[in-house]
Design a protein around this motif. Structure first.
Motif, mmCIF file in Angstrom:
data_model
loop_
_atom_site.group_PDB
_atom_site.id
_atom_site.type_symbol
_atom_site.label_atom_id
_atom_site.label_comp_id
_atom_site.label_asym_id
_atom_site.label_seq_id
_atom_site.Cartn_x
_atom_site.Cartn_y
_atom_site.Cartn_z
ATOM 1 N N UNK A 274 16.630 43.226 39.461
ATOM 2 C CA UNK A 274 18.068 43.176 39.126
ATOM 3 C C UNK A 274 18.718 44.567 39.143
ATOM 4 N N UNK A 275 17.906 45.609 38.920
ATOM 5 C CA UNK A 275 18.426 46.990 38.957
ATOM 6 C C UNK A 275 18.963 47.361 40.345
ATOM 7 N N UNK A 276 18.610 46.570 41.371
ATOM 8 C CA UNK A 276 19.089 46.862 42.726
ATOM 9 C C UNK A 276 20.347 46.063 43.069
ATOM 10 N N UNK A 277 20.869 45.352 42.085
ATOM 11 C CA UNK A 277 22.085 44.573 42.346
ATOM 12 C C UNK A 277 23.259 45.151 41.552
ATOM 13 N N UNK A 278 24.462 44.830 42.007
ATOM 14 C CA UNK A 278 25.669 45.250 41.287
ATOM 15 C C UNK A 278 26.356 44.008 40.761
ATOM 16 N N UNK A 279 26.586 44.014 39.435
ATOM 17 C CA UNK A 279 27.253 42.876 38.810
ATOM 18 C C UNK A 279 28.754 43.155 38.779
ATOM 19 N N UNK A 280 29.539 42.214 39.326
ATOM 20 C CA UNK A 280 31.004 42.377 39.314
ATOM 21 C C UNK A 280 31.589 41.339 38.373
ATOM 22 N N UNK A 281 32.253 41.800 37.320
ATOM 23 C CA UNK A 281 32.858 40.896 36.347
ATOM 24 C C UNK A 281 34.372 40.944 36.536
ATOM 25 N N UNK A 282 34.984 39.746 36.640
ATOM 26 C CA UNK A 282 36.434 39.687 36.822
ATOM 27 C C UNK A 282 37.115 39.430 35.486
ATOM 28 N N UNK A 283 38.016 40.317 35.106
ATOM 29 C CA UNK A 283 38.783 40.184 33.861
ATOM 30 C C UNK A 283 40.257 40.086 34.184
ATOM 31 N N UNK A 284 40.977 39.614 33.184
ATOM 32 C CA UNK A 284 42.422 39.518 33.325
ATOM 33 C C UNK A 284 43.062 40.234 32.148
ATOM 34 N N UNK A 285 44.050 41.072 32.399
ATOM 35 C CA UNK A 285 44.831 41.615 31.287
ATOM 36 C C UNK A 285 46.308 41.463 31.612
ATOM 37 N N UNK A 286 47.160 42.073 30.780
ATOM 38 C CA UNK A 286 48.595 41.862 30.960
ATOM 39 C C UNK A 286 49.097 42.393 32.306
ATOM 40 N N UNK A 287 48.304 43.261 32.951
ATOM 41 C CA UNK A 287 48.736 43.826 34.238
ATOM 42 C C UNK A 287 48.106 43.145 35.451
ATOM 43 N N UNK A 288 47.256 42.162 35.242
ATOM 44 C CA UNK A 288 46.648 41.474 36.373
ATOM 45 C C UNK A 288 45.135 41.460 36.293
ATOM 46 N N UNK A 314 42.278 41.509 26.920
ATOM 47 C CA UNK A 314 41.373 41.432 28.059
ATOM 48 C C UNK A 314 40.550 40.162 27.916
ATOM 49 N N UNK A 315 40.623 39.298 28.925
ATOM 50 C CA UNK A 315 39.803 38.088 28.884
ATOM 51 C C UNK A 315 39.135 37.918 30.237
ATOM 52 N N UNK A 316 38.060 37.153 30.265
ATOM 53 C CA UNK A 316 37.412 36.869 31.545
ATOM 54 C C UNK A 316 38.379 36.057 32.407
ATOM 55 N N UNK A 317 38.445 36.387 33.682
ATOM 56 C CA UNK A 317 39.349 35.671 34.586
ATOM 57 C C UNK A 317 38.763 34.307 34.912
ATOM 58 N N UNK A 318 39.632 33.321 35.093
ATOM 59 C CA UNK A 318 39.123 31.997 35.459
ATOM 60 C C UNK A 318 39.032 31.857 36.985
#
Ligand SMILES: [Zn+2]
Length: 568
Positions: A274-288, A314-318
């Protein structure tokens, strides 16, 4: 002499359904607290004895560092809160009320405004500083979801102290004195705790430590170093950027990864760590939309992300938001080729070589991703959460994680409140200067609950001796036996005369019932008076914490009990 037959401590056989954690369950069962409304409790006699003991320890340690006790009103006028702007900022957590003349007040959630406006009226000269004041009083916060009994109540008892100094050096000296006093308080209460570096949060100012009682049920995650004295709230913990061994950068490529939506799945599918992967987390805030990147085996520290973005929410994007902004599916998000989306990368990610990340296409991933070559984030900062065995930021030793209950916090406020409220003094040269402030809190009622979270077993509470409601209960096996009862009274009197707090269980109950109640309430010692005591002039002492049984002779037992209590 206190007799259990007269004691107002209605014990319960069953655990009340509403109570989720041990301190709440056990205090209800042991007849120590009763609920008046959500997050608002009556303290029954046993609980009040414990609170008074904690308060006495706090007072001694505060007086030791020349802090002076005062008592300010619980009801505070809105005007002083409007001066600092916190009347509006505080929001729904503040209990507000209106008098008959339609003037606004609140029930004090804290007292910075009150003490600062008090002191500014009377302190004019540098000669009156330093000054440290404290009080022990109820505080009010209208929690959205009060729960866990005294742990997250709407009315609770706090010791709050405030220091006023001429300058930063004075503040630092006072802060350090307070830090030492807090260490003494929690040590004397018999608690296993750690002071940790903390985020100063909404109260403002920089420089803060939280005092955490170590307990499984704690709401806070802390990290600490077994080799040095470093400790921090995980959200605050400093991090080292992890720099792997250099590799030759291979050409970027895109591959099919059907249904491989998680780090675990993609790692297994490609047979990589897993150290060779990049985790991308999508969040949403008041600016997008915001994409946060961490290494596959790391988690995003959302507090640090919020601070870095300077956003409120800040919340996780749906799924829909992700699909709309990136034409991608969750599970296949990646930073390469993304336009008009904010990308925040953890600094460790930017050091990776030949990594794997989502390609923003269904069932596709990029391989041989070299972040420094292949994409440009809007921000590169530390946004990963520290993990067990990460190197200690102070000494490099692998850190450990624990859960903690915050029972105290010390803050450097600097001039935040003195400037807002014009609390100034005239220095040696006659120049108007804002006082430099600190504030320091101990949750007194929460400390009582935290002690139970740390000290309990399947039978009930196990009080540390210094804050136990009584040191020992004296249990005659048969209360109808006059000789036993007489001896029990004699022992009880003798102990109380020598400051061993003893309570006599004179109830006409089976011995088993008395033992069960004693274990539930958690007295450190049980002294058992039975037929054997009369025949052999020896009685039995049971140690609650260890279950150890000790036999003491009827001569000289007072000092033996005193020594035993000291050793616990
Ligand atoms: Zn260390």
């Amino acid at each position: 002499m206190m007799r259990v037959s007269r004691l107002y401590a209605p014990t319960l056989r069953e655990t009340p359904a509403e109570a989720e954690i041990p301190s709440h369950q056990l205090m209800l069962r042991a007849g120590m607290i009763r609920k008046a409304a959500g997050g608002i409790y009556s303290y029954l006699p046993l609980a009040l004895r414990i609170l008074k003991k904690i308060e006495a320890i706090v007072r001694e340690e505060m007086n030791e560092i020349d802090a002076q006790e005062l008592l300010m009103p619980i009801i505070q006028p809105a005007e002083i809160w409007q001066e600092t702007g916190r009347w509006d900022v505080y929001g729904d957590e503040m209990f507000r009320l209106c008098d008959r003349h339609k003037r606004n007040f609140c029930l004090g959630p804290t007292h910075e405004e009150m003490i600062t406006t008090l002191v500014r009226g009377d302190v004019r000269s540098y000669r009156q500083l330093p000054l440290t004041l404290y009080q022990i009083q109820n505080k009010y916060r209208d929690e959205i979801r009060p729960r866990f009994g005294l742990m997250r109540g709407r009315e609770f008892i706090m010791k709050d102290a405030y220091s006023f100094d001429r300058d930063e050096a004075g503040l630092t000296a006072n802060y350090n004195k307070m830090y030492t006093a807090y260490t003494n308080v929690f040590t004397r209460c018999g608690l296993n705790f750690r002071p940790v570096e903390a985020d100063s949060g909404a109260i403002g100012g920089s420089g803060s430590h939280e005092f955490m009682v170590i307990a499984e049920s704690g709401e806070a995650s802390i990290v600490y170093c077994p080799a040095c004295d470093y400790g921090a709230n995980v959200e605050k913990a400093e991090l080292h950027t992890i720099v792997p061994q250099q590799e030759e950068m291979l050409p970027l490529d895109i591959i099919d990864t059907p249904k491989m939506k998680t780090i675990e799945a993609i790692s297994a599918y490609l047979n990589i760590a897993p150290q060779k992967t990049i985790k991308a987390m999508a969040y949403q805030n008041e600016n997008g939309l915001v994409i946060a990147l961490v290494r596959g085996d790391h988690e995003v520290n959302e507090i640090k992300l919020i601070n870095a973005l300077g956003c409120i929410d800040l919340t996780l994007a749906n799924e829909e938001a992700i699909a709309e902004a990136m034409q991608s599916a969750a599970g296949f998000i990646g930073p390469i080729g993304l336009q008009e989306v904010m990308i925040v990368a953890d600094s460790t990610v930017m050091e990776m070589y030949n990594a794997v990340c989502g390609a923003n296409l269904p069932d596709k991933h990029y391989i041989h991703v070299n972040p420094s070559r292949d994409f440009k984030p809007n921000k590169v900062i530390d946004i990963r959460l520290i993990q067990e065995n990460d190197p200690c930021p102070h000494c490099g030793h692998p850190v450990k994680m624990a859960r903690g209950i915050e029972v105290g916090q010390v803050f450097k406020l600097h001039t935040k409140y003195s400037q807002a409220l014009q609390a100034t003094y005239l220095d040696e040269k006659g120049k108007e200067t804002p006082m430099v402030m600190g504030c320091y809190g101990i949750g007194v009622s929460r400390t009582m609950a935290a002690a139970i979270e740390q000290h309990n077993d399947e039978h009930g509470i196990i009080w540390p001796v210094p804050i136990a409601p009584y040191h020992t209960v004296i249990i005659p096996i048969n209360s109808k036996d006059e000789a036993q009862m007489q001896l029990a009274e004699t022992v009880c009197k003798a102990l109380n005369q020598e400051n061993v707090e003893a309570i006599l269980d004179d109830r006409n109950e089976r011995a088993g019932v008395k033992f069960k109640d004693a274990d539930l309430i958690g007295y450190p010692l049980k002294i058992v008076i039975g037929p054997k005591t009369l025949q052999e002039q020896v009685f039995e002492v049971k140690v609650r914490r260890t279950g150890e049984v000790i036999f003491l002779s009827l001569e000289n037992y007072v000092s033996e009990i005193q020594n035993l209590l000291k050793s616990l």
